[in-house]
Motif scaffolding. Sequence first.
Motif, PDB file in Angstrom:
ATOM      1  N   GLY A 207       0.803  -1.199   0.000  1.00  0.00           N
ATOM      2  CA  GLY A 207       0.000   0.000   0.000  1.00  0.00           C
ATOM      3  C   GLY A 207       0.842   1.257   0.000  1.00  0.00           C
ATOM      4  N   VAL A 208       0.196   2.392   0.198  1.00  0.00           N
ATOM      5  CA  VAL A 208       0.881   3.674   0.108  1.00  0.00           C
ATOM      6  C   VAL A 208       1.908   3.862   1.219  1.00  0.00           C
ATOM      7  CG1 VAL A 208      -0.990   4.819  -1.109  1.00  0.00           C
ATOM      8  CG2 VAL A 208      -1.002   4.788   1.389  1.00  0.00           C
ATOM      9  N   ALA A 209       1.758   3.133   2.317  1.00  0.00           N
ATOM     10  CA  ALA A 209       2.720   3.224   3.417  1.00  0.00           C
ATOM     11  C   ALA A 209       3.744   2.089   3.358  1.00  0.00           C
ATOM     12  CB  ALA A 209       1.996   3.204   4.762  1.00  0.00           C
ATOM     13  N   PHE A 210       3.845   1.453   2.200  1.00  0.00           N
ATOM     14  CA  PHE A 210       4.795   0.357   1.971  1.00  0.00           C
ATOM     15  C   PHE A 210       4.443  -0.885   2.793  1.00  0.00           C
ATOM     16  CE2 PHE A 210       9.173  -1.593   1.843  1.00  0.00           C
ATOM     17  CZ  PHE A 210       9.224  -1.721   0.469  1.00  0.00           C
ATOM     18  N   GLN A 211       3.199  -0.990   3.223  1.00  0.00           N
ATOM     19  CA  GLN A 211       2.764  -2.166   3.962  1.00  0.00           C
ATOM     20  C   GLN A 211       2.219  -3.220   2.997  1.00  0.00           C
ATOM     21  OE1 GLN A 211       0.849   0.364   3.359  1.00  0.00           O
ATOM     22  NE2 GLN A 211      -1.307  -0.198   3.381  1.00  0.00           N
ATOM     23  N   GLU A 212       2.445  -4.490   3.316  1.00  0.00           N
ATOM     24  CA  GLU A 212       1.804  -5.552   2.546  1.00  0.00           C
ATOM     25  C   GLU A 212       0.301  -5.458   2.783  1.00  0.00           C
ATOM     26  OE1 GLU A 212       3.732  -9.397   3.455  1.00  0.00           O
ATOM     27  OE2 GLU A 212       5.388  -8.167   4.206  1.00  0.00           O
ATOM     28  N   ILE A 213      -0.476  -5.447   1.716  1.00  0.00           N
ATOM     29  CA  ILE A 213      -1.901  -5.224   1.895  1.00  0.00           C
ATOM     30  C   ILE A 213      -2.653  -6.490   2.302  1.00  0.00           C
ATOM     31  CG2 ILE A 213      -1.913  -3.239   0.364  1.00  0.00           C
ATOM     32  CD1 ILE A 213      -3.059  -4.934  -1.817  1.00  0.00           C
ATOM     33  N   ALA A 214      -1.952  -7.603   2.401  1.00  0.00           N
ATOM     34  CA  ALA A 214      -2.518  -8.832   2.958  1.00  0.00           C
ATOM     35  C   ALA A 214      -1.373  -9.666   3.503  1.00  0.00           C
ATOM     36  CB  ALA A 214      -3.290  -9.613   1.905  1.00  0.00           C
ATOM     37  N   LEU A 215      -1.566 -10.264   4.663  1.00  0.00           N
ATOM     38  CA  LEU A 215      -0.514 -11.051   5.308  1.00  0.00           C
ATOM     39  C   LEU A 215      -0.793 -12.552   5.294  1.00  0.00           C
ATOM     40  CD1 LEU A 215       0.236  -8.752   8.379  1.00  0.00           C
ATOM     41  CD2 LEU A 215       1.659  -9.065   6.335  1.00  0.00           C
ATOM     42  N   ASP A 216      -1.975 -12.937   4.834  1.00  0.00           N
ATOM     43  CA  ASP A 216      -2.289 -14.362   4.712  1.00  0.00           C
ATOM     44  C   ASP A 216      -3.409 -14.540   3.705  1.00  0.00           C
ATOM     45  OD1 ASP A 216      -4.765 -13.878   6.005  1.00  0.00           O
ATOM     46  OD2 ASP A 216      -3.890 -14.274   7.976  1.00  0.00           O
ATOM     47  N   GLU A 217      -3.853 -15.773   3.557  1.00  0.00           N
ATOM     48  CA  GLU A 217      -4.825 -16.106   2.516  1.00  0.00           C
ATOM     49  C   GLU A 217      -6.200 -15.477   2.729  1.00  0.00           C
ATOM     50  OE1 GLU A 217      -5.383 -18.798   5.855  1.00  0.00           O
ATOM     51  OE2 GLU A 217      -3.584 -18.294   4.687  1.00  0.00           O
ATOM     52  N   SER A 218      -6.430 -14.864   3.866  1.00  0.00           N
ATOM     53  CA  SER A 218      -7.716 -14.200   4.084  1.00  0.00           C
ATOM     54  C   SER A 218      -7.847 -12.919   3.268  1.00  0.00           C
ATOM     55  CB  SER A 218      -7.909 -13.876   5.573  1.00  0.00           C
ATOM     56  OG  SER A 218      -6.948 -12.924   6.014  1.00  0.00           O
ATOM     57  N   GLY A 219      -6.733 -12.401   2.765  1.00  0.00           N
ATOM     58  CA  GLY A 219      -6.748 -11.207   1.913  1.00  0.00           C
ATOM     59  C   GLY A 219      -6.657 -11.595   0.446  1.00  0.00           C
ATOM     60  N   ASN A 220      -7.510 -11.023  -0.386  1.00  0.00           N
ATOM     61  CA  ASN A 220      -7.569 -11.415  -1.800  1.00  0.00           C
ATOM     62  C   ASN A 220      -6.272 -11.155  -2.554  1.00  0.00           C
ATOM     63  OD1 ASN A 220     -10.241 -12.239  -1.546  1.00  0.00           O
ATOM     64  ND2 ASN A 220     -11.063 -10.249  -2.141  1.00  0.00           N
ATOM     65  N   ALA A 221      -5.495 -10.158  -2.110  1.00  0.00           N
ATOM     66  CA  ALA A 221      -4.274  -9.796  -2.842  1.00  0.00           C
ATOM     67  C   ALA A 221      -3.058 -10.598  -2.402  1.00  0.00           C
ATOM     68  CB  ALA A 221      -3.986  -8.308  -2.667  1.00  0.00           C
ATOM     69  N   PHE A 222      -3.197 -11.439  -1.403  1.00  0.00           N
ATOM     70  CA  PHE A 222      -2.052 -12.169  -0.864  1.00  0.00           C
ATOM     71  C   PHE A 222      -1.382 -12.997  -1.958  1.00  0.00           C
ATOM     72  CE2 PHE A 222      -0.396 -15.875   1.724  1.00  0.00           C
ATOM     73  CZ  PHE A 222       0.634 -15.160   2.335  1.00  0.00           C
ATOM     74  N   LEU A 223      -0.079 -12.748  -2.153  1.00  0.00           N
ATOM     75  CA  LEU A 223       0.768 -13.482  -3.100  1.00  0.00           C
ATOM     76  C   LEU A 223       0.286 -13.361  -4.547  1.00  0.00           C
ATOM     77  CD1 LEU A 223       1.535 -16.759  -1.076  1.00  0.00           C
ATOM     78  CD2 LEU A 223       2.811 -14.616  -1.119  1.00  0.00           C
ATOM     79  N   SER A 224      -0.403 -12.260  -4.871  1.00  0.00           N
ATOM     80  CA  SER A 224      -0.925 -12.094  -6.225  1.00  0.00           C
ATOM     81  C   SER A 224       0.060 -11.422  -7.169  1.00  0.00           C
ATOM     82  CB  SER A 224      -2.234 -11.307  -6.186  1.00  0.00           C
ATOM     83  OG  SER A 224      -2.035 -10.000  -5.666  1.00  0.00           O
TER      84      SER A 224
END
Length: 434
Positions: A207-224
């Motif tokens: 994201g804009v703060a250089f954070q990963e926008i998902a940390l596991d499979e519960s986030g749609n963008a994880f490892l995309s």
Amino acid sequence: MKNMLKGLGAALCVALPFLAQVPAGAATPATRSAADQALAQRGAYLAQLGDCAACHTAPKGKPFAGGLPMSTPMGRIYVTNITPDAQTGIGGYTEADFARALREGVAKDGHNLYPAMPYPSYAKVNDDDVKALYAFFMHGVAPVQQANRESDIRWPLNMRWPLMFWNMAFLDKGAYRDRPGKDAAWNRGAYLVQGLGHCGSCHTPRGVAFQEIALDESGNAFLSGALLDDWFASNLTGEHNAGLGRWSDADLRTFLKTGANRHASAFGSMTSVINNSTQAMSDEDVAAISTYLKSLPPAGGNAAPPYTYDPQATKVSLDRPANDAGARVYTAYCMHCHGVDGRGFAPMLAPLAGNPNVLAKDASSLINVTLNGTGDLVINGVPSPFPMPGFAAVLDDQQIADVLSFVRAGWNNGAPAVGVAEVAKLRQSTQAAR
């Protein structure tokens, strides 16, 4: 994968083995119990799982002594000395100090580490593994007196205290907990991918703060898939074209152990991951990672239809290369390795037809590897016989744009063309980093 693109700069083919024996300067077997030695040995394996050498060992430098430059959106930083030297390393760290730095990003003296150190992932490492890692770095690594280098980040962006607020917003504390309803292999794979393997550090968009926008499979963008340091770290979800949807379990295991399979070959930062980490994993851990990754649903695609191989139109272009600028470059410089049919000679020479990296929405990795080549994969001590050479000194920006556009369209790949401006931008940024 991590990587699939880490870090993480241009190719980091360090290929340094972890120390299987106690090095000079560390405690000797006579002064340590069998249990302590066993713990340090387990820590050595865990350090391989975490790929610690790739970031904390500079090319031609001493193991874990730091000094490797890493680019961030704010400027260049230099990784630190994590040998047990008391003055310049972590020799004065207690286990609690070590655990706090590893999992919370806070050094012994209280200053915050930049999140280029993947502590949001290492936060998931359990206590037993932290203890083993500490034993390894204190007793299985030779101390090196090498002072840490200040970052090139200018004031006020180099102030560390705002990172406290970054951690409050984005750091999820607490070790990984097994997911109910999932078997032991899936949970082991999830623990390694999300934790020590820190695959999301490269393969998850930020994201804009250089954070990963998902940390596991519960986030749609994880490892995309994500752009990092002029490489596009590959999509590791079940997406059919640019992801792992067409890879079998055996394909993925082969890639993790050797860096190449019938679909693709490792390059860029993933070369370092294969050399220093995944090839040394046990078969059980490789299988667990494959089980977990193959369970991820498709994400990050571009809605293109599933890839099917069709060589006919491309064959016509290659039969008459004078009519196509990209075909002319391909015929002169690429065809002898990657073939008229685009299928290469896998696993030694990567295919281009249907290669997920060719089909990716972002062409940065293709441009980068064409300009600069990639380091050697070194499997069981043997370098790969046919590494990708760089063509920055041979082909101009227009020629590279032409040939990559040809490849991205060829054999029914159906990926967007590459622009001259994209090539020029990558040439400038990657050459400046050398």
